[in-house]
Design a protein around this motif. Structure first.
Motif, PDB file in Angstrom:
ATOM      1  N   MET A   1       0.809  -1.324   0.153  1.00 28.10           N
ATOM      2  CA  MET A   1      -0.012   0.047   0.060  1.00 28.10           C
ATOM      3  C   MET A   1       0.811   0.953   0.063  1.00 28.10           C
ATOM      4  O   MET A   1       1.800   1.452   0.849  1.00 28.10           O
ATOM      5  N   LYS A   2       0.584   2.182  -1.149  1.00 32.62           N
ATOM      6  CA  LYS A   2       1.430   3.585  -1.049  1.00 32.62           C
ATOM      7  C   LYS A   2       0.847   4.561  -0.076  1.00 32.62           C
ATOM      8  O   LYS A   2       0.086   5.309  -0.448  1.00 32.62           O
ATOM      9  N   ASN A   3       1.327   4.290   1.382  1.00 29.96           N
ATOM     10  CA  ASN A   3       0.805   5.259   2.255  1.00 29.96           C
ATOM     11  C   ASN A   3       1.659   5.956   2.883  1.00 29.96           C
ATOM     12  O   ASN A   3       1.666   6.611   3.891  1.00 29.96           O
ATOM     13  N   VAL A   4       2.972   6.110   2.165  1.00 31.85           N
ATOM     14  CA  VAL A   4       4.203   6.872   2.819  1.00 31.85           C
ATOM     15  C   VAL A   4       4.304   7.852   1.886  1.00 31.85           C
ATOM     16  O   VAL A   4       4.708   7.824   0.657  1.00 31.85           O
ATOM     17  N   THR A   5       4.263   9.392   2.398  1.00 32.27           N
ATOM     18  CA  THR A   5       4.331  10.347   1.758  1.00 32.27           C
ATOM     19  C   THR A   5       6.121  10.665   1.420  1.00 32.27           C
ATOM     20  O   THR A   5       6.879  10.982   2.346  1.00 32.27           O
ATOM     21  N   LEU A   6       6.465  10.710   0.278  1.00 35.59           N
ATOM     22  CA  LEU A   6       7.817  10.709  -0.344  1.00 35.59           C
ATOM     23  C   LEU A   6       8.063  12.151  -0.534  1.00 35.59           C
ATOM     24  O   LEU A   6       9.332  12.878  -0.283  1.00 35.59           O
ATOM     25  N   PHE A   7       6.781  12.802  -1.080  1.00 37.26           N
ATOM     26  CA  PHE A   7       7.341  14.454  -1.422  1.00 37.26           C
ATOM     27  C   PHE A   7       5.674  15.109  -1.471  1.00 37.26           C
ATOM     28  O   PHE A   7       4.805  14.407  -2.047  1.00 37.26           O
ATOM     29  N   THR A   8       5.509  16.053  -1.050  1.00 38.48           N
ATOM     30  CA  THR A   8       4.361  17.094  -0.867  1.00 38.48           C
ATOM     31  C   THR A   8       4.766  18.499  -1.277  1.00 38.48           C
ATOM     32  O   THR A   8       5.580  18.748  -0.441  1.00 38.48           O
ATOM     33  N   ASP A   9       3.888  18.982  -1.809  1.00 40.89           N
ATOM     34  CA  ASP A   9       3.965  20.589  -2.110  1.00 40.89           C
ATOM     35  C   ASP A   9       2.678  21.030  -2.525  1.00 40.89           C
ATOM     36  O   ASP A   9       2.297  20.797  -3.326  1.00 40.89           O
ATOM     37  N   ASP A  10       2.182  22.143  -1.571  1.00 39.28           N
ATOM     38  CA  ASP A  10       0.907  22.868  -2.133  1.00 39.28           C
ATOM     39  C   ASP A  10       1.464  24.395  -2.393  1.00 39.28           C
ATOM     40  O   ASP A  10       0.492  25.078  -2.587  1.00 39.28           O
ATOM     41  N   PHE A  11       2.697  24.570  -2.552  1.00 38.81           N
ATOM     42  CA  PHE A  11       3.311  25.881  -2.783  1.00 38.81           C
ATOM     43  C   PHE A  11       2.690  26.978  -1.820  1.00 38.81           C
ATOM     44  O   PHE A  11       2.883  28.090  -2.234  1.00 38.81           O
ATOM     45  N   SER A  12       2.441  26.640  -0.635  1.00 37.20           N
ATOM     46  CA  SER A  12       1.921  27.597   0.336  1.00 37.20           C
ATOM     47  C   SER A  12       3.336  28.377   0.801  1.00 37.20           C
ATOM     48  O   SER A  12       3.342  29.415   1.494  1.00 37.20           O
ATOM     49  N   GLY A  13       4.496  27.571   0.729  1.00 35.61           N
ATOM     50  CA  GLY A  13       5.711  28.004   1.364  1.00 35.61           C
ATOM     51  C   GLY A  13       6.229  29.201   0.507  1.00 35.61           C
ATOM     52  O   GLY A  13       7.416  29.717   0.667  1.00 35.61           O
ATOM     53  N   PHE A  14       5.737  29.245  -0.841  1.00 29.70           N
ATOM     54  CA  PHE A  14       6.363  30.417  -1.731  1.00 29.70           C
ATOM     55  C   PHE A  14       5.561  31.564  -1.614  1.00 29.70           C
ATOM     56  O   PHE A  14       4.195  31.649  -1.205  1.00 29.70           O
ATOM     57  N   ALA A  15       6.276  32.583  -1.495  1.00 27.13           N
ATOM     58  CA  ALA A  15       5.599  34.031  -1.469  1.00 27.13           C
ATOM     59  C   ALA A  15       5.003  34.365  -2.834  1.00 27.13           C
ATOM     60  O   ALA A  15       5.323  33.853  -3.983  1.00 27.13           O
ATOM     61  N   ILE A  16       3.681  35.033  -2.890  1.00 29.69           N
ATOM     62  CA  ILE A  16       3.159  35.424  -4.165  1.00 29.69           C
ATOM     63  C   ILE A  16       4.235  36.209  -5.121  1.00 29.69           C
ATOM     64  O   ILE A  16       4.902  37.125  -4.430  1.00 29.69           O
ATOM     65  N   PRO A  37      18.905  34.140  -8.427  1.00 29.44           N
ATOM     66  CA  PRO A  37      18.250  34.702  -6.967  1.00 29.44           C
ATOM     67  C   PRO A  37      16.833  34.480  -7.038  1.00 29.44           C
ATOM     68  O   PRO A  37      16.097  34.588  -7.485  1.00 29.44           O
ATOM     69  N   GLY A  38      16.751  33.910  -5.515  1.00 26.96           N
ATOM     70  CA  GLY A  38      15.212  33.883  -5.060  1.00 26.96           C
ATOM     71  C   GLY A  38      14.931  32.382  -4.540  1.00 26.96           C
ATOM     72  O   GLY A  38      15.827  31.760  -4.424  1.00 26.96           O
ATOM     73  N   GLU A  39      13.881  32.017  -4.166  1.00 24.46           N
ATOM     74  CA  GLU A  39      13.426  30.747  -3.454  1.00 24.46           C
ATOM     75  C   GLU A  39      13.044  29.770  -4.484  1.00 24.46           C
ATOM     76  O   GLU A  39      11.957  30.166  -5.192  1.00 24.46           O
ATOM     77  N   HIS A  40      13.753  28.716  -4.577  1.00 25.79           N
ATOM     78  CA  HIS A  40      13.336  27.692  -5.372  1.00 25.79           C
ATOM     79  C   HIS A  40      12.492  26.397  -4.782  1.00 25.79           C
ATOM     80  O   HIS A  40      11.877  25.754  -5.481  1.00 25.79           O
ATOM     81  N   GLY A  41      12.775  26.442  -3.415  1.00 25.09           N
ATOM     82  CA  GLY A  41      12.139  25.437  -2.752  1.00 25.09           C
ATOM     83  C   GLY A  41      12.762  24.087  -3.174  1.00 25.09           C
ATOM     84  O   GLY A  41      13.966  24.096  -3.169  1.00 25.09           O
ATOM     85  N   ALA A  42      11.949  23.104  -3.365  1.00 21.30           N
ATOM     86  CA  ALA A  42      12.551  21.704  -3.869  1.00 21.30           C
ATOM     87  C   ALA A  42      12.622  21.716  -5.457  1.00 21.30           C
ATOM     88  O   ALA A  42      13.011  20.753  -5.890  1.00 21.30           O
ATOM     89  N   TRP A  43      12.261  22.724  -6.139  1.00 25.80           N
ATOM     90  CA  TRP A  43      12.108  22.668  -7.661  1.00 25.80           C
ATOM     91  C   TRP A  43      13.284  23.182  -8.290  1.00 25.80           C
ATOM     92  O   TRP A  43      13.906  24.165  -7.965  1.00 25.80           O
TER      93      TRP A  43
END
Length: 680
Positions: A1-16, A37-43
């Motif tokens: 069963m795939k019930n372990v989260t490997l990665f998640t992002d709702d982009f709420s950590g990025f400023a508009i 320059p700037g915030e890349h997050g995991a992307w």
């Protein structure tokens, strides 16, 4: 069963606002490591295009109803070739996962969806919505292969949940919880990174990757094994040791430096060029200051006025007309350059003018010239774009000078600056034509773009290609079992190709915008020499390894630009390593399997530019890294060593940002006696 989260992002950590991007949309990243320059997050965004100039970012972070969305804004799809804007994350070791996102198509005039089992941004499976269909496809290099598709009407107002579920070699694709497609392929079993992709305005949110517990453990084991493999390899090579640091004060520059022996003693000096842009971007770069220093940073001489705006003056994504070479054979290197529409030979010791001549008049019909902004040559005299030292006269040593304009005309001059000949091409000349003696008569021929010229500047043959231009060329006897020489060329959207000396293309690979090429003994267990190639415009930064016949061996992406691919004689054992860039984690020196063999130390070193050159005189290369203010020079921790392997490498007196590089055991691999007209 795939019930372990490997990665998640709702982009709420990025400023508009804007996802980081190259605000210049320039070619600096072809041979310099440029960070946005700037915030890349995991992307990571590996997509670039000169067509984006002045158009802002590809991705923006927006908000609706209190929720953040990553929004793709590009609509240009076909320059320089088909481009699929993609944000990617994860690792190639990921596999057997369930990937999900929510998207809204703000335009249905293109495709939008998920990228998965991604080896790099242009070697990936995708599940996308396009027109009124759901499509499963494989994108690789210049090809897009439709694997499966099904009708799926959709619109621009609805949010859709796209999901793919990978199990072994089987993938099932669903929309809003209903399965629409399934497909079985080894491409699924290989696994890989994930991404969101669209070539039309689209909003994405709620990206999630899930695996089962056993898969997570397997992924962790694979990542650990990769790290251990690299660590074991690194133990077999001497580490980098900081040898010198140099304060570049106000005369720093980007990758516009030259090395030479300016006082005739065998001691190394460095000449740095600052430049200004004229008329249109880099079309007419103008050297504003030359500074000669020793390896301690002491200024030997300076010509022109240095600027404290080096970070702006250094942003020249082109060659500058500058070489350091003993053109008159007196045992002391001269500096050969062009300043203010004059070609100058400067005394290497003082910077004083020994000889000079006005650059040629631009006396051709402007409408017949390649690469001229606004189809109007800006100046009455030629603004040289590059200089090469050659031997068209048949003397004992090279003593002729080749200059060129941006993309159309080349001029050959002798050591006294007398014009020998001019050639105006009916195809793009490319950045840096290659001069070498093909027929063994003591005089160089010249591969000028796709056309071979004889030593008098007369065309002999041309490769059957007319579009784009050649960025780099390397030549040699690199094929096993053959005494023939070949050219290996990277020619933008025309791809990477190997051609013989008679005008025939023997191997070709369309990899997007082919940018850099080097030849060396990267895989000593293989026959012949290997060729390593990278791309840039479009899906940038993919590194391709080929065997001596041009057959693909592997490809990889370190998610960085500025990968030089320079062959490096680091250990002195006959095996060449490959210099990428100065990034500590993902740059450094890799071996012929793409594994990092030598890391840069974590010492705050500059990362913009790097170069490999033997400065300690033990035949092994040092690594020079610098930015606009500082320069660090690294040698081996066990340096110096005596009696090490000493390969024949690309000559420092023909430096260029567009040079194909090589590393051969001796000069025989560069000695030819072929008839270039044999097949005609």
């Amino acid at each position: 069963m795939k019930n372990v989260t490997l990665f998640t992002d709702d982009f709420s950590g990025f400023a508009i606002g804007e996802f980081p991007y190259d605000r210049d949309h320039s070619a600096m990243g072809e041979y310099q490591y440029v960070t946005d320059p700037g915030e890349h997050g995991a992307w990571t965004d590996q997509i670039c295009s000169y067509a984006y100039n002045g158009t802002g970012p590809s991705w923006i972070i927006t908000e609706a109803g209190g929720k953040h969305y990553m929004e793709q804004m590009r609509i240009e799809k076909n320059r320089p070739h088909r481009i699929f804007p993609t944000l990617q994350t994860g690792k190639t070791a990921w596999h057997s996962y369930r990937l999900q996102t929510v998207l809204r198509r703000l335009s249905t005039k293109g495709s939008a969806g998920l990228a998965f089992c991604m080896q790099n941004s242009i070697n990936t499976l995708v599940f996308v919505l396009e027109q009124d269909e759901a499509v499963l496809a494989y994108r690789h290099k210049e090809e897009v292969v439709i694997l499966a598709k099904a009708p799926y009407p959709h619109n621009c107002d609805t949010y859709y949940t796209l999901e793919i579920d990978c199990n072994g070699d089987m993938v099932e694709a669903s929309i809003n919880g209903s399965k629409v497609l399934s497909y079985s392929s080894p491409l699924v079993a290989r696994g890989g990174k994930i991404g969101i992709t669209a070539d039309c305005p689209t909003q994405f949110t709620d990206v999630r990757v899930e695996v089962c517990q056993d898969t997570l453990k397997d992924i962790e084991n694979k990542e650990t094994a990769e790290q251990q493999k690299a660590a074991l390899l690194q133990q077999q090579y001497p580490a980098m040791k900081l040898w010198k640091t140099i304060d570049l004060q106000s005369f720093g520059t980007s990758r516009q430096i030259r090395f030479g022996h300016l006082n005739g003693s065998g001691e190394w000096f460095i000449v740095l060029a600052q430049a200004q842009k004229r008329v249109n971007r880099d079309a007419y770069a103008h050297i504003s200051c030359l500074t000669a220093i020793d390896l301690e940073g002491n200024v030997l001489w300076q010509r022109g006025t240095p600027s404290d705006q080096a970070d702006k003056l250094g942003k020249i994504s082109a060659d500058l007309p500058l070489q350091v070479y003993d053109i008159d054979g007196d045992g002391v290197d001269e500096v050969i350059t062009a300043l203010n529409f004059e070609l100058l030979i400067l005394d290497g010791r003082t910077g004083e003018v020994k000889k000079s001549v006005k650059t040629p008049l631009s006396d051709d019909d402007d409408t017949t010239l390649f690469g001229v902004p606004y189809q109007l040559y800006a100046f009455d005299r030629i603004n040289p774009d590059g200089i090469r030292i050659a031997n068209f006269s048949g003397k004992e040593r090279p003593s002729d000078i080749l200059i060129k304009d941006r993309y159309c005309r080349v001029y050959a001059l002798d050591a006294d600056l007398n014009l020998l000949w001019k050639y105006k091409s009916d195809k793009n000349t490319g950045h840096f034509p290659l001069a070498l003696d093909i027929n063994g008569d003591g005089r160089d021929e010249l591969l000028c773009g796709y056309t071979l010229l004889d030593s008098r500047g007369k065309p002999i043959w041309t490769y059957p290609i007319s579009a784009d231009h050649t960025d780099e060329i390397v030549a040699g006897k690199f094929m096993a079992g053959s005494d023939k020489g070949y050219f290996a060329c990277v020619s933008g959207t025309e791809g990477f190709f190997i051609g013989d000396f008679q005008g025939n293309i023997v191997k070709r690979d369309f990899i997007g915008h082919a940018q850099r090429v080097s030849v060396g003994n990267f895989c000593p267990d293989r026959e012949g020499f290997e060729l390593v190639v990278s791309n840039f415009w479009g899906h940038q930064g993919v590194i391709y390894m080929y065997d001596c016949f041009g057959n693909p061996l592997w490809e990889m992406e370190n998610e960085l630009n500025g990968n030089l691919l320079t062959p490096v004689n680091w250990k002195g054992d006959g095996t060449d390593l490959i210099l990428l860039n100065a990034d500590m984690e993902h740059g450094g020196l890799i071996n012929g399997e793409g594994v990092q063999a030598v890391r840069f130390p974590d010492d705050g070193h500059p990362v913009l530019c790097c170069e490999a050159i033997d400065l300690c005189h033990d035949a092994r290369d040092e690594i020079v890294v610098w930015d606009y203010k500082r320069m660090f020079i690294y040698t081996q921790a066990d340096a110096p060593l005596a009696e090490v392997y000493a390969p024949v490498k690309y000559p420092h007196h023909n430096a260029s940002n567009y040079r194909g590089e090589y590393s051969f055991p001796d000069e025989s691999y560069l000695t030819f006696r072929e008839d270039p007209e044999e097949a005609l």
